[in-house]
Write an enzyme that holds these catalytic residues in place. Structure first.
Site, PDB file in Angstrom:
ATOM      1  N   GLY A  11       0.837  -1.208   0.000  1.00 29.56           N
ATOM      2  CA  GLY A  11       0.000   0.000   0.000  1.00 29.56           C
ATOM      3  C   GLY A  11       0.861   1.243   0.000  1.00 29.56           C
ATOM      4  N   ARG A  75      -0.700  -6.404  -4.171  1.00 23.97           N
ATOM      5  CA  ARG A  75      -0.899  -7.853  -4.258  1.00 23.97           C
ATOM      6  C   ARG A  75       0.040  -8.438  -5.307  1.00 23.97           C
ATOM      7  NH1 ARG A  75      -7.237  -8.897  -3.106  1.00 23.97           N
ATOM      8  NH2 ARG A  75      -7.062  -8.402  -0.917  1.00 23.97           N
ATOM      9  N   ASP A 116       5.593  -4.784   5.812  1.00 26.88           N
ATOM     10  CA  ASP A 116       6.050  -6.128   6.181  1.00 26.88           C
ATOM     11  C   ASP A 116       5.987  -7.131   5.024  1.00 26.88           C
ATOM     12  OD1 ASP A 116       3.309  -6.130   6.233  1.00 26.88           O
ATOM     13  OD2 ASP A 116       3.121  -7.298   8.075  1.00 26.88           O
ATOM     14  N   THR A 138       5.095   2.342   6.153  1.00 25.74           N
ATOM     15  CA  THR A 138       3.691   1.982   6.373  1.00 25.74           C
ATOM     16  C   THR A 138       3.041   3.029   7.265  1.00 25.74           C
ATOM     17  OG1 THR A 138       2.160   0.506   7.511  1.00 25.74           O
ATOM     18  CG2 THR A 138       4.432   0.333   8.175  1.00 25.74           C
ATOM     19  N   ASP A 140       0.779   2.218   9.161  1.00 25.43           N
ATOM     20  CA  ASP A 140       0.382   1.462  10.361  1.00 25.43           C
ATOM     21  C   ASP A 140       1.439   1.499  11.472  1.00 25.43           C
ATOM     22  OD1 ASP A 140      -1.689   0.749   8.667  1.00 25.43           O
ATOM     23  OD2 ASP A 140      -0.869  -1.235   8.219  1.00 25.43           O
ATOM     24  N   ASP A 142       3.795  -0.623  12.051  1.00 22.62           N
ATOM     25  CA  ASP A 142       3.816  -1.929  12.723  1.00 22.62           C
ATOM     26  C   ASP A 142       5.094  -2.729  12.440  1.00 22.62           C
ATOM     27  OD1 ASP A 142       3.313  -2.430  10.055  1.00 22.62           O
ATOM     28  OD2 ASP A 142       1.567  -3.702  10.371  1.00 22.62           O
ATOM     29  N   ARG A 184      -4.583  -1.950  10.404  1.00 27.34           N
ATOM     30  CA  ARG A 184      -4.598  -3.425  10.455  1.00 27.34           C
ATOM     31  C   ARG A 184      -4.595  -3.921  11.904  1.00 27.34           C
ATOM     32  NH1 ARG A 184      -0.881  -6.391   6.198  1.00 27.34           N
ATOM     33  NH2 ARG A 184       0.635  -4.797   6.706  1.00 27.34           N
TER      34      ARG A 184
END
Ligand code: F6P
Length: 360
Positions: A11, A75, A116, A138, A140, A142, A184
């Site tokens: 993303g 993807r 990741d 990211t 996120d 994370d 997420r």
């Protein structure tokens, strides 16, 4: 060092273009090295015209731009690529084709900018002999081993701004406003934006919640004269003993996409508390647009450090921020355990001390 390549995978996140610019400038000006850009993540190695030269001209003016001039594929895993053959969808491993394409380009380093998933691919390619270097990206936040990833600060500010705006309309209509945020399985965006935006309830994946506890907080506020409440809910938050809510299913290759918990909270809390609720899903607004100064600065430092690491031959490693310094760590170390909010840590304790409920 004569030739390296850069790609962006997964993303998008604000600051990707700042990394690309820093790579091209540092490689060209400091090392007189040529940089190739790879289109749409690892897919570019398999498509005609998917790899092309990046010059100082190509990166002019991209620093404030969101997205990525290289394109990305959320993807596009070469170790498990879905293709349609004779009308049937099958999963194939095309990693050897990617590695061969990389070898044919005589690259001395491949700088992989991603989260990741993308960094796992970089690690696996490294084990196949591809000289990869990771740059953690990211919204996120994370990824372990780095205090922060670029993109996170911009997402945080967008989320905080949304909470500020929702506050005024919540107050005017005496409603409970729920803001569903990305992240997420990590609650960093929701925790930090929630505190910065004055949320009364923060729901994060790391702390399962009960609807009754949320209602208690809303009622307590009403008794104290506040006729509205603000709830920041992470997309990965879930009630005790229940599963997370998904907006899109997954399969053997693609991970499912979280989303929808905000609506569930709105319905349950509205009914139980007898108060009007409204839900806003901030979605991809958190990922789009211009990066903040913090993200441009961090992304630039990461890009420049990745080129220096390439020159030193530090392959299979990732640049990271630790204690205000840019360091590098093994990709295996960074990817061993994903980073999560510590439910007993200082951030959660600070929020609790301010009277914020986690619904537990
Ligand atoms: O990992 C970044 C992220 O924005 C998550 O916060 C979110 O769950 C996911 O990506 C959304 O993915 P997509 O853009 O494929 O819908």
């Amino acid at each position: 060092m004569k030739r390296l390549a850069v790609l962006t995978g997964g993303g998008d996140a604000p600051g990707l273009n700042a990394v690309i610019r820093a790579v091209v400038k540092t490689a060209g000006l400091q090392y007189q090295a040529e940089v190739l850009g790879v289109r749409d993540g690892f897919d570019g190695f398999l498509e005609p015209g998917g790899v092309f030269p990046l010059t100082l001209d190509s990166v002019r003016g991209i620093l404030p731009r969101g997205g990525t001039i290289l394109g990305t594929a959320s993807r596009g895993n070469p170790f498990a690529r879905k293709i349609v053959r004779e009308g049937k969808t099958i999963v194939v491993d095309v990693s050897e084709d990617v590695a061969t394409s990389i070898r044919s380009l005589n690259l001395e380093a491949l700088i992989v900018v991603g989260g990741d998933g993308t960094l796992h691919i970089a690690e696996e390619l490294y084990r196949k002999g591809v000289p990869t270097i990771g740059v953690p990206k990211t919204i996120d936040n994370d990824i372990s081993g780095t205090e922060v990833t670029f993109g996170f600060d911009t997402a945080l500010n967008v989320a905080m701004d949304a909470l500020d705006r929702l506050h005024t309309t919540a107050e005017a209509h005496h409603r409970v406003m729920i803001l569903e945020l990305m992240g997420r399985d990590a609650g960093f965006i929701t925790l930090e934006a929630g505190v910065a935006g004055g949320a009364d309830v923060i729901l994060i994946p790391e702390i399962p919640f009960r609807f009754e506890s949320i209602c208690e907080k809303v009622r307590e506020r009403m008794e104290r004269g506040s006729s509205f409440s603000m709830i920041a809910a992470a997309e990965g938050a879930r009630p005790v003993g229940e599963r997370q809510v998904y907006r899109m299913g997954g399969d053997e290759v693609y991970t499912p996409r979280l989303g929808g918990i905000g609506q569930v909270v709105a319905e349950q809390v509205g009914e139980a508390c007898g108060i009007e609720t409204r839900v806003t899903v901030l979605g991809h607004l958190q990922r789009g647009g211009s990066p903040t100064a913090f993200d441009r600065w961090l992304a630039t430092r990461f890009g420049a450090a990745a080129v220096r690491l390439a020159a030193e031959g530090g392959f299979g490693r990732m640049v990271a921020l630790q204690g205000a310094h840019i360091v590098n760590i093994a990709l295996t170390e960074a990817l061993a355990v994903p980073k999560r909010v510590d439910p007993h840590g200082e951030g959660v304790a600070t929020a609790r001390g301010l009277g914020i409920s986690f619904g537990d």
